[in-house]
Scaffold this motif. Structure first.
Motif, PDB file in Angstrom:
ATOM      1  N   PRO A 228      42.984  26.852  -9.584  1.00 15.75           N
ATOM      2  CA  PRO A 228      41.904  27.572 -10.273  1.00 15.75           C
ATOM      3  C   PRO A 228      42.240  27.935 -11.714  1.00 15.75           C
ATOM      4  N   LEU A 229      43.543  28.077 -12.014  1.00 19.78           N
ATOM      5  CA  LEU A 229      43.964  28.360 -13.394  1.00 19.78           C
ATOM      6  C   LEU A 229      43.846  27.126 -14.268  1.00 19.78           C
ATOM      7  N   LEU A 230      44.236  25.972 -13.723  1.00 22.89           N
ATOM      8  CA  LEU A 230      44.307  24.745 -14.526  1.00 22.89           C
ATOM      9  C   LEU A 230      42.944  24.108 -14.782  1.00 22.89           C
ATOM     10  N   ASN A 231      42.011  24.259 -13.838  1.00 26.08           N
ATOM     11  CA  ASN A 231      40.713  23.579 -13.986  1.00 26.08           C
ATOM     12  C   ASN A 231      40.007  23.893 -15.304  1.00 26.08           C
ATOM     13  N   PRO A 232      39.803  25.176 -15.667  1.00 27.71           N
ATOM     14  CA  PRO A 232      39.152  25.429 -16.964  1.00 27.71           C
ATOM     15  C   PRO A 232      39.990  24.980 -18.150  1.00 27.71           C
ATOM     16  N   VAL A 233      41.328  25.039 -18.006  1.00 25.22           N
ATOM     17  CA  VAL A 233      42.207  24.594 -19.099  1.00 25.22           C
ATOM     18  C   VAL A 233      42.054  23.098 -19.324  1.00 25.22           C
ATOM     19  N   ILE A 234      42.043  22.321 -18.230  1.00 25.22           N
ATOM     20  CA  ILE A 234      41.912  20.861 -18.330  1.00 25.22           C
ATOM     21  C   ILE A 234      40.595  20.480 -18.993  1.00 25.22           C
TER      22      ILE A 234
ATOM     23  N   LEU B 253      51.987  37.122 -11.858  1.00 29.50           N
ATOM     24  CA  LEU B 253      50.823  36.712 -11.061  1.00 29.50           C
ATOM     25  C   LEU B 253      49.557  37.425 -11.506  1.00 29.50           C
ATOM     26  N   LEU B 254      49.688  38.689 -11.925  1.00 27.51           N
ATOM     27  CA  LEU B 254      48.519  39.418 -12.433  1.00 27.51           C
ATOM     28  C   LEU B 254      47.987  38.772 -13.704  1.00 27.51           C
ATOM     29  N   LEU B 255      48.893  38.369 -14.586  1.00 29.74           N
ATOM     30  CA  LEU B 255      48.487  37.700 -15.824  1.00 29.74           C
ATOM     31  C   LEU B 255      47.800  36.371 -15.520  1.00 29.74           C
ATOM     32  N   ILE B 256      48.354  35.618 -14.558  1.00 29.02           N
ATOM     33  CA  ILE B 256      47.734  34.350 -14.162  1.00 29.02           C
ATOM     34  C   ILE B 256      46.340  34.585 -13.594  1.00 29.02           C
ATOM     35  N   TYR B 257      46.197  35.620 -12.771  1.00 29.56           N
ATOM     36  CA  TYR B 257      44.893  35.927 -12.170  1.00 29.56           C
ATOM     37  C   TYR B 257      43.863  36.305 -13.241  1.00 29.56           C
ATOM     38  N   LEU B 258      44.268  37.163 -14.174  1.00 27.15           N
ATOM     39  CA  LEU B 258      43.350  37.579 -15.239  1.00 27.15           C
ATOM     40  C   LEU B 258      42.956  36.392 -16.110  1.00 27.15           C
ATOM     41  N   TRP B 259      43.916  35.515 -16.388  1.00 25.32           N
ATOM     42  CA  TRP B 259      43.634  34.316 -17.181  1.00 25.32           C
ATOM     43  C   TRP B 259      42.690  33.384 -16.430  1.00 25.32           C
ATOM     44  N   THR B 260      42.884  33.280 -15.109  1.00 24.34           N
ATOM     45  CA  THR B 260      42.005  32.441 -14.280  1.00 24.34           C
ATOM     46  C   THR B 260      40.586  32.977 -14.286  1.00 24.34           C
ATOM     47  N   VAL B 261      40.439  34.284 -14.109  1.00 26.64           N
ATOM     48  CA  VAL B 261      39.106  34.908 -14.115  1.00 26.64           C
ATOM     49  C   VAL B 261      38.441  34.720 -15.473  1.00 26.64           C
TER      50      VAL B 261
ATOM     51  N   PRO C 246      44.073  39.357  -5.152  1.00 24.73           N
ATOM     52  CA  PRO C 246      44.216  40.821  -5.098  1.00 24.73           C
ATOM     53  C   PRO C 246      45.046  41.313  -3.911  1.00 24.73           C
ATOM     54  N   LEU C 247      44.812  40.745  -2.726  1.00 25.70           N
ATOM     55  CA  LEU C 247      45.613  41.133  -1.563  1.00 25.70           C
ATOM     56  C   LEU C 247      47.069  40.714  -1.734  1.00 25.70           C
ATOM     57  N   MET C 248      47.280  39.551  -2.341  1.00 21.22           N
ATOM     58  CA  MET C 248      48.641  39.071  -2.582  1.00 21.22           C
ATOM     59  C   MET C 248      49.383  40.010  -3.534  1.00 21.22           C
ATOM     60  N   LEU C 249      48.720  40.452  -4.585  1.00 23.37           N
ATOM     61  CA  LEU C 249      49.333  41.377  -5.539  1.00 23.37           C
ATOM     62  C   LEU C 249      49.653  42.710  -4.872  1.00 23.37           C
ATOM     63  N   ASP C 250      48.755  43.155  -4.013  1.00 21.11           N
ATOM     64  CA  ASP C 250      48.973  44.409  -3.292  1.00 21.11           C
ATOM     65  C   ASP C 250      50.185  44.298  -2.368  1.00 21.11           C
ATOM     66  N   SER C 251      50.377  43.118  -1.758  1.00 17.44           N
ATOM     67  CA  SER C 251      51.506  42.927  -0.833  1.00 17.44           C
ATOM     68  C   SER C 251      52.852  42.916  -1.554  1.00 17.44           C
ATOM     69  N   ILE C 252      52.843  42.666  -2.858  1.00 19.18           N
ATOM     70  CA  ILE C 252      54.089  42.705  -3.628  1.00 19.18           C
ATOM     71  C   ILE C 252      54.525  44.146  -3.849  1.00 19.18           C
ATOM     72  N   VAL C 253      53.538  45.018  -4.052  1.00 22.75           N
ATOM     73  CA  VAL C 253      53.823  46.422  -4.347  1.00 22.75           C
ATOM     74  C   VAL C 253      54.197  47.197  -3.088  1.00 22.75           C
ATOM     75  N   ARG C 254      53.466  46.953  -1.982  1.00 24.16           N
ATOM     76  CA  ARG C 254      53.683  47.735  -0.768  1.00 24.16           C
ATOM     77  C   ARG C 254      53.381  46.877   0.455  1.00 24.16           C
ATOM     78  N   GLU C 255      53.651  47.423   1.604  1.00 21.12           N
ATOM     79  CA  GLU C 255      53.328  46.743   2.860  1.00 21.12           C
ATOM     80  C   GLU C 255      51.831  46.839   3.104  1.00 21.12           C
ATOM     81  N   VAL C 256      51.172  45.709   3.216  1.00 17.94           N
ATOM     82  CA  VAL C 256      49.718  45.676   3.319  1.00 17.94           C
ATOM     83  C   VAL C 256      49.295  45.522   4.776  1.00 17.94           C
ATOM     84  N   THR C 257      48.341  46.356   5.167  1.00 17.37           N
ATOM     85  CA  THR C 257      47.751  46.260   6.503  1.00 17.37           C
ATOM     86  C   THR C 257      46.300  45.836   6.366  1.00 17.37           C
ATOM     87  N   ILE C 258      45.884  44.852   7.140  1.00 12.68           N
ATOM     88  CA  ILE C 258      44.520  44.349   7.098  1.00 12.68           C
ATOM     89  C   ILE C 258      43.970  44.296   8.521  1.00 12.68           C
ATOM     90  N   THR C 259      42.722  44.668   8.689  1.00 13.64           N
ATOM     91  CA  THR C 259      42.115  44.665  10.020  1.00 13.64           C
ATOM     92  C   THR C 259      41.915  43.223  10.500  1.00 13.64           C
TER      93      THR C 259
END
Length: 414
Positions: free
Chosen positions: A284-290, A33-41, A81-94
């Motif tokens: 968001p990943l596919l749009n620039p590729v297309i 997912l990190l690779l997909i995110y970096l590629w999307t950005v 970013p929040l999704m990636l953080d939730s994979i590593v640890r339990e995420v708390t958000i206000t």
């Protein structure tokens, strides 16, 4: 544990579970997912930079494509970013943070729907009314259309966000999702959510259903116009101009329809999460590729940019290597071997950048013509001259031919 805000019976924070079911696969899920995110950005930033700086992409279609890429970039940055953080640890958000994420995500999703509908209108004018296209889609109108796409989307979503903010959340505080979507928030509320659901349904009509209906009607008209074109070449060319946008529309709305219409509360939450990935990460990943694969203009611009970057990176490595040489004579000899190519590169790319990267409004037609002469006439003239003067091997070869023809047996020495 459930945390209360004493006087308001409202939770002060939420816990995002993310993909807790796949905790044993986080070693694969996180880097993937990190690779997909970096590629999307990287992909969407590339499209934005090309549309902004390349004159060959100064057209309404690519103007709106730049806004679409900006929207995709922001949407995926709000979620991933929040999704990636939730994979590593339990995420708390206000509570405020969760409500903000929900508002931004909804607003950007609605903005994308509006931009796609405006892009379909642009394709309709280009194919069905080509003689009026330039006047109908002038720069001022493009700015107005893009402006209202953003403003209307954020205004419509504000109504739903305010209603969600008024709900009471008494507990539990665990969101079984990877971001603060509307459905899990309504499930956690201890208030009556019927009004919010009705308001969201009514608000979703102009934000998603009407744009889809407009796009569908527009493409029906476009296809009818294409079918009237007598030549097969003309039909292919007309369809090619809107194929990229049509593909993006099918991918985006297809994922939304699958996620929100064909799924009910009876389906598993894991399936909901996977389908949510379609429109939050995959689209968001596919749009620039297309657009990169199907647009000749973008492919040419990308080739120009990547070639330029490759040559610059190569010469940086060469200069670093030359500076490491201790002998002055050896440095001069090493630099001499690439000086001809470097001179030609600077001449050619200098004129190309001046012509195609400088915004068109900053230079006159006469300047454009002069710069066009530089790379179309002057550069091909200068290239052999530069190599002849700076290459000892070419000078020797020329001298050998000249002296041989004149009967001179003298050896040419440098």
């Amino acid at each position: 544990a459930v945390v209360f805000s004493s006087s308001l019976s409202r939770l002060s924070h939420f816990t995002i579970l993310g993909f807790y079911e796949l905790v044993n696969f986080k070693g694969i899920l996180l880097p993937g997912l990190l690779l997909i995110y970096l590629w999307t950005v990287a992909g969407n930033l590339t499209i934005i930079m090309l549309v902004t700086f390349c004159q060959s992409l100064y057209s309404p279609m690519y103007f709106f494509l730049g806004h679409l890429s900006c929207c995709d970039l922001l949407l995926t940055t709000v979620i991933v970013p929040l999704m990636l953080d939730s994979i590593v640890r339990e995420v708390t958000i206000t509570f405020v943070g969760c409500l903000t994420q929900f508002y931004l995500f909804g607003s950007l999703a609605a903005t994308e729907c509006f931009i796609l509908s405006v892009m379909s209108y642009d394709r309709y004018l280009a194919i069905c009314q080509p003689l009026h296209y330039s006047s109908a889609m002038n720069l001022k109108r493009c700015f107005h259309l893009a402006f209202w796409c953003w403003v209307l989307a954020f205004m419509l979503m504000l109504l739903t966000a305010v209603q969600v903010g008024r709900l009471k959340f008494c507990g539990p505080n665990v969101i079984d999702h990877f971001f603060c979507d509307l459905a899990p928030l309504l499930q956690l509320s201890c208030s009556d959510t019927a009004f919010v659901e009705a308001e969201n349904l009514i608000g979703g009509l102009p934000a998603s259903i009407l744009p889809l209906a407009f796009i569908t009607a527009t493409y029906i008209i476009i296809l009818r116009a294409i079918l009237r074109i007598p030549s097969s070449t003309g039909k292919q060319k007309a369809f090619y101009t809107c194929s990229s946008h049509l593909t993006v529309v099918c991918v985006y709305y297809g994922s939304l329809i699958v996620a929100y219409l064909f799924l009910s509360k009876g389906h598993s939450l894991s399936l909901n999460k996977v389908l949510s990935l379609l429109y939050t990460v995959l689209t968001p990943l596919l749009n620039p590729v297309i657009y990169s694969l199907r647009s000749k203009e973008i492919k040419r611009a990308l080739f120009f940019v990547f070639t330029f970057i490759y040559i610059i990176a190569t010469y940086i490595s060469i200069f670093i290597a030359i500076l490491k040489i201790k002998s002055t004579m050896a440095r001069k000899k090493a630099f001499s071997t690439c000086s001809s190519h470097l001179t030609v590169f600077c001449t050619y790319y200098g004129t190309m950048i001046s012509l195609y990267v400088t915004p068109s409004g900053r230079q006159s037609v006469k300047v454009n013509k002069t710069l066009s002469l530089l790379y179309s006439v002057v550069t091909p003239l200068l290239n052999p001259i530069i190599y002849s003067f700076r290459s000892a091997e070419i000078r020797k070869a020329l001298a050998s031919i000249i002296f041989r023809k004149t009967g001179n047996k003298k050896v040419y020495n440098n």
